[in-house]
Design a protein around this motif. Structure first.
Motif, PDB file in Angstrom:
ATOM      1  N   GLY A 163       0.781  -1.227   0.000  1.00 55.99           N
ATOM      2  CA  GLY A 163       0.000   0.000   0.000  1.00 55.99           C
ATOM      3  C   GLY A 163       0.813   1.276   0.000  1.00 55.99           C
ATOM      4  N   CYS A 164       2.135   1.177  -0.145  1.00 54.05           N
ATOM      5  CA  CYS A 164       2.969   2.385  -0.149  1.00 54.05           C
ATOM      6  C   CYS A 164       2.599   3.258  -1.352  1.00 54.05           C
ATOM      7  CB  CYS A 164       4.446   2.006  -0.213  1.00 54.05           C
ATOM      8  SG  CYS A 164       5.542   3.453  -0.323  1.00 54.05           S
ATOM      9  N   PRO A 165       2.289   4.534  -1.140  1.00 54.72           N
ATOM     10  CA  PRO A 165       1.922   5.392  -2.272  1.00 54.72           C
ATOM     11  C   PRO A 165       3.086   5.667  -3.214  1.00 54.72           C
ATOM     12  CG  PRO A 165       2.112   6.681  -0.254  1.00 54.72           C
ATOM     13  CD  PRO A 165       2.194   5.245   0.151  1.00 54.72           C
ATOM     14  N   HIS A 166       4.317   5.551  -2.731  1.00 56.14           N
ATOM     15  CA  HIS A 166       5.473   5.802  -3.597  1.00 56.14           C
ATOM     16  C   HIS A 166       5.562   4.798  -4.745  1.00 56.14           C
ATOM     17  CE1 HIS A 166       6.390   8.512  -0.475  1.00 56.14           C
ATOM     18  NE2 HIS A 166       7.199   7.763   0.242  1.00 56.14           N
ATOM     19  N   ASP A 176      -3.395   6.066  -8.320  1.00 57.44           N
ATOM     20  CA  ASP A 176      -4.002   6.018  -9.649  1.00 57.44           C
ATOM     21  C   ASP A 176      -2.858   5.923 -10.654  1.00 57.44           C
ATOM     22  OD1 ASP A 176      -5.234   6.463 -12.098  1.00 57.44           O
ATOM     23  OD2 ASP A 176      -6.663   7.912 -11.283  1.00 57.44           O
ATOM     24  N   LEU A 177      -2.520   4.720 -11.048  1.00 56.91           N
ATOM     25  CA  LEU A 177      -1.322   4.489 -11.844  1.00 56.91           C
ATOM     26  C   LEU A 177      -1.395   5.154 -13.215  1.00 56.91           C
ATOM     27  CD1 LEU A 177      -0.585   0.722 -11.031  1.00 56.91           C
ATOM     28  CD2 LEU A 177       0.065   2.781  -9.760  1.00 56.91           C
ATOM     29  N   ALA A 219       3.013  14.137  -5.587  1.00 56.48           N
ATOM     30  CA  ALA A 219       2.326  12.847  -5.458  1.00 56.48           C
ATOM     31  C   ALA A 219       1.838  12.739  -4.022  1.00 56.48           C
ATOM     32  CB  ALA A 219       3.273  11.706  -5.804  1.00 56.48           C
ATOM     33  N   LYS A 220       0.560  12.983  -3.825  1.00 55.43           N
ATOM     34  CA  LYS A 220       0.027  13.152  -2.474  1.00 55.43           C
ATOM     35  C   LYS A 220      -0.893  12.014  -2.071  1.00 55.43           C
ATOM     36  CE  LYS A 220      -2.280  16.631   0.417  1.00 55.43           C
ATOM     37  NZ  LYS A 220      -2.832  18.011   0.440  1.00 55.43           N
ATOM     38  N   ALA A 221      -0.453  11.247  -1.095  1.00 55.36           N
ATOM     39  CA  ALA A 221      -1.254  10.179  -0.494  1.00 55.36           C
ATOM     40  C   ALA A 221      -0.555   9.768   0.796  1.00 55.36           C
ATOM     41  CB  ALA A 221      -1.386   8.982  -1.431  1.00 55.36           C
ATOM     42  N   PRO A 222      -1.299   9.493   1.854  1.00 58.56           N
ATOM     43  CA  PRO A 222      -0.663   9.208   3.147  1.00 58.56           C
ATOM     44  C   PRO A 222       0.096   7.896   3.164  1.00 58.56           C
ATOM     45  CG  PRO A 222      -3.023   8.851   3.280  1.00 58.56           C
ATOM     46  CD  PRO A 222      -2.766   9.481   1.946  1.00 58.56           C
ATOM     47  N   CYS A 223       1.153   7.849   3.947  1.00 57.48           N
ATOM     48  CA  CYS A 223       1.905   6.628   4.195  1.00 57.48           C
ATOM     49  C   CYS A 223       0.954   5.536   4.670  1.00 57.48           C
ATOM     50  CB  CYS A 223       2.979   6.900   5.251  1.00 57.48           C
ATOM     51  SG  CYS A 223       3.816   5.424   5.889  1.00 57.48           S
ATOM     52  N   VAL A 242      -3.401  -4.296   2.103  1.00 61.32           N
ATOM     53  CA  VAL A 242      -4.138  -3.174   2.680  1.00 61.32           C
ATOM     54  C   VAL A 242      -5.194  -2.628   1.715  1.00 61.32           C
ATOM     55  CG1 VAL A 242      -2.256  -2.536   4.217  1.00 61.32           C
ATOM     56  CG2 VAL A 242      -2.399  -1.499   1.934  1.00 61.32           C
ATOM     57  N   GLY A 243      -5.413  -3.335   0.606  1.00 59.80           N
ATOM     58  CA  GLY A 243      -6.490  -2.958  -0.290  1.00 59.80           C
ATOM     59  C   GLY A 243      -6.259  -1.682  -1.072  1.00 59.80           C
ATOM     60  N   CYS A 244      -5.001  -1.368  -1.397  1.00 59.50           N
ATOM     61  CA  CYS A 244      -4.718  -0.122  -2.117  1.00 59.50           C
ATOM     62  C   CYS A 244      -5.205  -0.180  -3.564  1.00 59.50           C
ATOM     63  CB  CYS A 244      -3.232   0.202  -2.071  1.00 59.50           C
ATOM     64  SG  CYS A 244      -2.178  -0.886  -3.061  1.00 59.50           S
ATOM     65  N   GLY A 245      -5.285  -1.374  -4.144  1.00 62.72           N
ATOM     66  CA  GLY A 245      -5.817  -1.528  -5.479  1.00 62.72           C
ATOM     67  C   GLY A 245      -4.838  -1.304  -6.614  1.00 62.72           C
TER      68      GLY A 245
END
Length: 300
Positions: free
Chosen positions: A58-61, A200-201, A222-226, A274-277
């Protein structure tokens, strides 16, 4: 070496320990340096499975570096947990020197006329506040048309999830003024400042390609929480064995929750997903489906 130099400057006589200036200290090395008995060590266990360090599920990076790897960009990286993107399977970071160096190195790549592959600087939000502002100002001042990606995961993840000037949390956990990253980058001279959701790839890659091709200095936030500070995660995903074609696309994301079974099919560990998709977006065969915490999809 740092302490040694300062002590020598004070004319303090030192005993040579034999400790190396490079590498890491271990209990054995320290015991040997001080003349003590070396602590017992276990024999190496053969045939242990490799466990390379990877970014968290689920890491946004991951979304940013997945896009950069597809673009074959030259990525000048920085200091943070996102430095792990240099490792397989992403292999999407080409340099890492010190805090803030990513932006200056990207400018150097630009001046070296490395036009065959785009050069993109990648830096974390806390590192940007600490050491990246002057680099971006220099790019603007010298007429750069490069691209800088600020990974805003709302915390200082690598060193303990402390607050920083961007997250609006003080070192003691109390509220603090939050820097407006977009306004700050605009004030420093960036002609274009855009914010994307790295989960959102497709959108992330589209913005990266547009800004890399643009003839101006641009910043992408690139904004999304850890993933480690998110308390409520969506339900996890699992792989339908009947639909999985063993193509390996989801494996190349480098998510620790995804592995292969003995037959080569992808398997998702629902206990750590973690269901990040993100994996759903790279699967072309609809073989990854969202389920509850306990599931029985295709034998998983």
């Amino acid at each position: 070496p740092y302490i040694t130099l300062r002590l020598q400057a004070l004319d303090i006589q030192l005993v040579e320990t034999g400790l190396s200036r490079i590498g890491e200290l271990s209990p054995v090395a320290v015991a040997r340096a001080f003349g003590g008995d070396e602590p017992p060590t276990r024999e190496r266990v053969p045939d242990l499975p490799a466990r390379p360090p990877l970014m968290c599920p689920g890491c946004p990076h991951r979304g940013v570096f997945y896009a950069l790897s597809k673009m074959r960009a030259v990525v000048t990286g920085d200091i943070g947990c996102y430095t792990l993107a240099a490792l397989p399977p992403l292999k999407a970071m080409d340099s890492c020197l010190c805090m803030g160096a990513s932006i200056g190195m990207a400018r150097g790549m630009e001046l070296a006329h490395s036009a065959e592959r785009p050069a993109v600087a990648v830096i974390g939000d806390s590192t940007f506040a600490h050491s990246g502002l002057t680099g971006l100002l220099h790019m603007a001042y010298t007429g750069s048309t490069g691209t800088v990606v600020v990974l805003d995961n709302r915390t200082t993840a690598m060193t303990g999830h402390q607050g920083n000037p961007v997250s609006g949390i003080a070192c003691d956990g109390s509220p603090a003024p939050a820097v407006d990253l977009a306004a700050l980058c605009t004030a420093l001279g960036a002609a274009s400042v855009r914010t994307v959701d790295p989960h959102d790839l497709a959108a992330t890659r589209a913005v990266l390609e547009e800004e890399v091709a643009a003839d101006h200095l641009s910043v992408i936030i690139a904004k999304a929480p850890c993933a480690l500070i998110v308390k409520d995660h969506p339900d996890p995903y699992a792989v339908d064995e009947e639909l999985c074609t063993k193509c390996g696309a989801c494996i190349r994301l480098g998510c620790p929750a995804i592995s292969k079974d003995e037959s080569g099919r992808a398997v998702i560990d629902t206990a750590i997903c973690v269901g990040c998709g993100q994996c759903v977006q790279v699967c072309r065969f609809d073989a990854i489906v969202q389920v509850g915490p306990s599931c029985d999809i295709g034998g998983v």
